[in-house]
Design a protein around this motif. Structure first.
Motif, PDB file in Angstrom:
ATOM      1  N   ALA A  37     -17.255  26.994 -56.509  1.00  0.00           N
ATOM      2  CA  ALA A  37     -17.608  27.366 -55.137  1.00  0.00           C
ATOM      3  C   ALA A  37     -16.578  26.826 -54.142  1.00  0.00           C
ATOM      4  O   ALA A  37     -16.092  27.570 -53.271  1.00  0.00           O
ATOM      5  N   LEU A  38     -16.216  25.556 -54.273  1.00  0.00           N
ATOM      6  CA  LEU A  38     -15.251  24.970 -53.335  1.00  0.00           C
ATOM      7  C   LEU A  38     -13.846  25.514 -53.560  1.00  0.00           C
ATOM      8  O   LEU A  38     -13.120  25.795 -52.596  1.00  0.00           O
ATOM      9  N   SER A  39     -13.444  25.667 -54.815  1.00  0.00           N
ATOM     10  CA  SER A  39     -12.087  26.150 -55.085  1.00  0.00           C
ATOM     11  C   SER A  39     -11.924  27.610 -54.673  1.00  0.00           C
ATOM     12  O   SER A  39     -10.876  27.997 -54.140  1.00  0.00           O
ATOM     13  N   THR A  40     -12.952  28.433 -54.881  1.00  0.00           N
ATOM     14  CA  THR A  40     -12.863  29.831 -54.456  1.00  0.00           C
ATOM     15  C   THR A  40     -12.823  29.942 -52.939  1.00  0.00           C
ATOM     16  O   THR A  40     -12.067  30.751 -52.385  1.00  0.00           O
ATOM     17  N   THR A  41     -13.615  29.123 -52.255  1.00  0.00           N
ATOM     18  CA  THR A  41     -13.586  29.124 -50.789  1.00  0.00           C
ATOM     19  C   THR A  41     -12.205  28.738 -50.275  1.00  0.00           C
ATOM     20  O   THR A  41     -11.658  29.395 -49.371  1.00  0.00           O
ATOM     21  N   GLY A  42     -11.639  27.673 -50.828  1.00  0.00           N
ATOM     22  CA  GLY A  42     -10.295  27.264 -50.403  1.00  0.00           C
ATOM     23  C   GLY A  42      -9.240  28.300 -50.741  1.00  0.00           C
ATOM     24  O   GLY A  42      -8.317  28.546 -49.951  1.00  0.00           O
ATOM     25  N   THR A  43      -9.367  28.920 -51.919  1.00  0.00           N
ATOM     26  CA  THR A  43      -8.400  29.946 -52.312  1.00  0.00           C
ATOM     27  C   THR A  43      -8.434  31.133 -51.365  1.00  0.00           C
ATOM     28  O   THR A  43      -7.379  31.627 -50.923  1.00  0.00           O
ATOM     29  N   MET A  44      -9.621  31.613 -51.024  1.00  0.00           N
ATOM     30  CA  MET A  44      -9.743  32.778 -50.164  1.00  0.00           C
ATOM     31  C   MET A  44      -9.291  32.472 -48.738  1.00  0.00           C
ATOM     32  O   MET A  44      -8.666  33.311 -48.077  1.00  0.00           O
ATOM     33  N   LEU A  45      -9.595  31.281 -48.247  1.00  0.00           N
ATOM     34  CA  LEU A  45      -9.179  30.923 -46.886  1.00  0.00           C
ATOM     35  C   LEU A  45      -7.660  30.821 -46.786  1.00  0.00           C
ATOM     36  O   LEU A  45      -7.037  31.461 -45.922  1.00  0.00           O
ATOM     37  N   LEU A  46      -7.057  30.036 -47.667  1.00  0.00           N
ATOM     38  CA  LEU A  46      -5.607  29.859 -47.616  1.00  0.00           C
ATOM     39  C   LEU A  46      -4.869  31.121 -48.044  1.00  0.00           C
ATOM     40  O   LEU A  46      -3.860  31.494 -47.438  1.00  0.00           O
ATOM     41  N   GLY A  47      -5.365  31.784 -49.074  1.00  0.00           N
ATOM     42  CA  GLY A  47      -4.690  32.977 -49.564  1.00  0.00           C
ATOM     43  C   GLY A  47      -4.727  34.125 -48.579  1.00  0.00           C
ATOM     44  O   GLY A  47      -3.731  34.834 -48.396  1.00  0.00           O
ATOM     45  N   SER A  48      -5.859  34.335 -47.916  1.00  0.00           N
ATOM     46  CA  SER A  48      -5.954  35.430 -46.943  1.00  0.00           C
ATOM     47  C   SER A  48      -5.069  35.166 -45.730  1.00  0.00           C
ATOM     48  O   SER A  48      -4.419  36.094 -45.218  1.00  0.00           O
ATOM     49  N   MET A  49      -5.020  33.930 -45.264  1.00  0.00           N
ATOM     50  CA  MET A  49      -4.160  33.626 -44.120  1.00  0.00           C
ATOM     51  C   MET A  49      -2.688  33.793 -44.472  1.00  0.00           C
ATOM     52  O   MET A  49      -1.918  34.360 -43.688  1.00  0.00           O
ATOM     53  N   ALA A  50      -2.288  33.298 -45.656  1.00  0.00           N
ATOM     54  CA  ALA A  50      -0.894  33.450 -46.067  1.00  0.00           C
ATOM     55  C   ALA A  50      -0.533  34.924 -46.263  1.00  0.00           C
ATOM     56  O   ALA A  50       0.534  35.378 -45.832  1.00  0.00           O
ATOM     57  N   ALA A  51      -1.412  35.686 -46.890  1.00  0.00           N
ATOM     58  CA  ALA A  51      -1.145  37.105 -47.116  1.00  0.00           C
ATOM     59  C   ALA A  51      -1.065  37.867 -45.803  1.00  0.00           C
ATOM     60  O   ALA A  51      -0.220  38.762 -45.643  1.00  0.00           O
ATOM     61  N   TYR A  52      -1.916  37.541 -44.847  1.00  0.00           N
ATOM     62  CA  TYR A  52      -1.911  38.235 -43.552  1.00  0.00           C
ATOM     63  C   TYR A  52      -0.603  37.983 -42.813  1.00  0.00           C
ATOM     64  O   TYR A  52       0.006  38.920 -42.275  1.00  0.00           O
ATOM     65  N   VAL A  53      -0.159  36.747 -42.782  1.00  0.00           N
ATOM     66  CA  VAL A  53       1.095  36.422 -42.078  1.00  0.00           C
ATOM     67  C   VAL A  53       2.274  37.095 -42.765  1.00  0.00           C
ATOM     68  O   VAL A  53       3.153  37.669 -42.102  1.00  0.00           O
ATOM     69  N   LEU A  54       2.323  37.052 -44.077  1.00  0.00           N
ATOM     70  CA  LEU A  54       3.440  37.653 -44.797  1.00  0.00           C
ATOM     71  C   LEU A  54       3.450  39.169 -44.684  1.00  0.00           C
ATOM     72  O   LEU A  54       4.514  39.795 -44.749  1.00  0.00           O
ATOM     73  N   ALA A  55       2.287  39.781 -44.504  1.00  0.00           N
ATOM     74  CA  ALA A  55       2.196  41.240 -44.454  1.00  0.00           C
ATOM     75  C   ALA A  55       2.386  41.796 -43.047  1.00  0.00           C
ATOM     76  O   ALA A  55       2.903  42.904 -42.892  1.00  0.00           O
ATOM     77  N   ARG A  56       2.019  41.048 -42.008  1.00  0.00           N
ATOM     78  CA  ARG A  56       1.962  41.602 -40.658  1.00  0.00           C
ATOM     79  C   ARG A  56       3.010  41.039 -39.712  1.00  0.00           C
ATOM     80  O   ARG A  56       3.209  41.577 -38.624  1.00  0.00           O
TER      81      ARG A  56
END
Length: 311
Positions: free
Chosen positions: A109-128
């Motif tokens: 639960a904690l690792s998935t939450t951290g993965t989605m938070l950090l991964g989505s922010m990094a992906a958004y910045v790199l894509a946009r």
């Protein structure tokens, strides 16, 4: 004034010209037959694959209700003589599967939450956003997909040990996040690129900050992809075995084991005196939550995988 009184001879049309008879089938009919054949072969292959996947799962569930004698001497797919849940009770309490199960839920639960938070922010910045080093950072993330986990076990063990996080949930959660980030960034970056710029520009004109634009505008629009990658991360982290074995070592480490470690311990601790029905009950308890989760979110997963494919 004179009039023509001669009768007019009716003109009868001649017989229609015979159409040439083609001996070869039409190209469209031939194409349809080829597509139909490929479709049938595909269905046969999927049926074989489904049987190969479902048969071991069905055997595991049936074996969890059997005795050792029924498992080894009876028909593998025969119905048990009695559907008693004693093996599940023994697995949950005596084999400590309940504690391992809760440990896995906490860590994932904690690792998935951290993965989605950090991964989505990094992906958004790199894509946009365009900036110097954008592509280099993106390829650095993606390169993690080509790096086998078992090659990094020794240096990973040394790094976590030097940080004082060996045999701790914190160290395991951070490693799970790092392990899941490459695929998360790769998947979400491709999805964020398909989102319309007009919505983002309208939000910026209304005075939205970059943070508010991301959390209140872009995240809801990317919900199908977020749900899909969340399920994939949960499945991958729930079934992870090498990383916890390498990192959860030391005094009282068995109290912090996750479910995969606990099941492996059940299968090796008793040797030839193993209670196999208890082992299969533990396996069923570890498999069932993931099947239920996939069944519940199946539509969202398919929607996330196909989103952006058709405009």
């Amino acid at each position: 004034m004179t009039t023509n009184t001669e009768p007019t001879t009716p003109v009868h049309p001649g017989p229609p010209a015979a159409r040439p008879v083609h001996s070869h089938p039409r190209p469209d009919n031939k194409r349809r037959s080829e597509v139909s054949l490929l479709s049938r072969l595909g269905h046969i292959a999927l049926l074989i694959w489904a049987i190969l996947v479902i048969a071991p799962l069905l055997w595991t569930v049936l074996a969890s209700f059997k005795t050792n004698t029924e498992i080894f001497l009876g028909n593998p797919f025969a119905v048990p003589h009695s559907f008693s849940f004693d093996s599940y009770a023994r697995a949950w309490e005596k084999a400590n599967v309940g504690r391992y199960f809760l440990n896995s839920v906490f860590v994932v639960a904690l690792s998935t939450t951290g993965t989605m938070l950090l991964g989505s922010m990094a992906a958004y910045v790199l894509a946009r956003y365009s900036f110097i080093g954008n592509r280099a950072i993106y390829y650095l993330f993606v390169s993690g997909l080509a790096f086998p986990v078992f090659l990094a076990l020794v240096p990973l063990f040394l790094v976590v040990n030097n940080l004082g996080l060996l045999n701790t949930y914190t160290g395991l959660i951070l490693v799970y996040i790092a392990y899941s980030l490459p695929f998360t960034v790769f998947f979400l970056a491709a999805f964020f690129k398909t989102l319309p710029n007009a919505v983002a520009e309208a939000a910026m004109l209304d005075g939205a900050s970059h943070t508010r634009l991301f959390f209140q505008v872009m995240m809801p629009m990317a919900k199908p992809a977020l749900v899909s990658i969340t399920i994939f991360n949960i499945l991958g982290q729930w079934n992870q075995y090498l990383l916890p074995v390498a990192l959860m070592q030391g005094e009282n480490a068995d109290q912090k084991w996750v479910l995969t470690q606990g099941i492996a311990s059940i299968s090796t601790a008793a040797g030839y005196q193993a209670d196999w029905s208890t082992l299969f009950a533990a396996l069923t308890l570890s498999i069932l939550p993931m099947i239920v989760m996939y069944g519940v979110f199946q539509h969202q997963i398919q929607q996330g995988l196909t989103a952006g494919a058709v405009k």
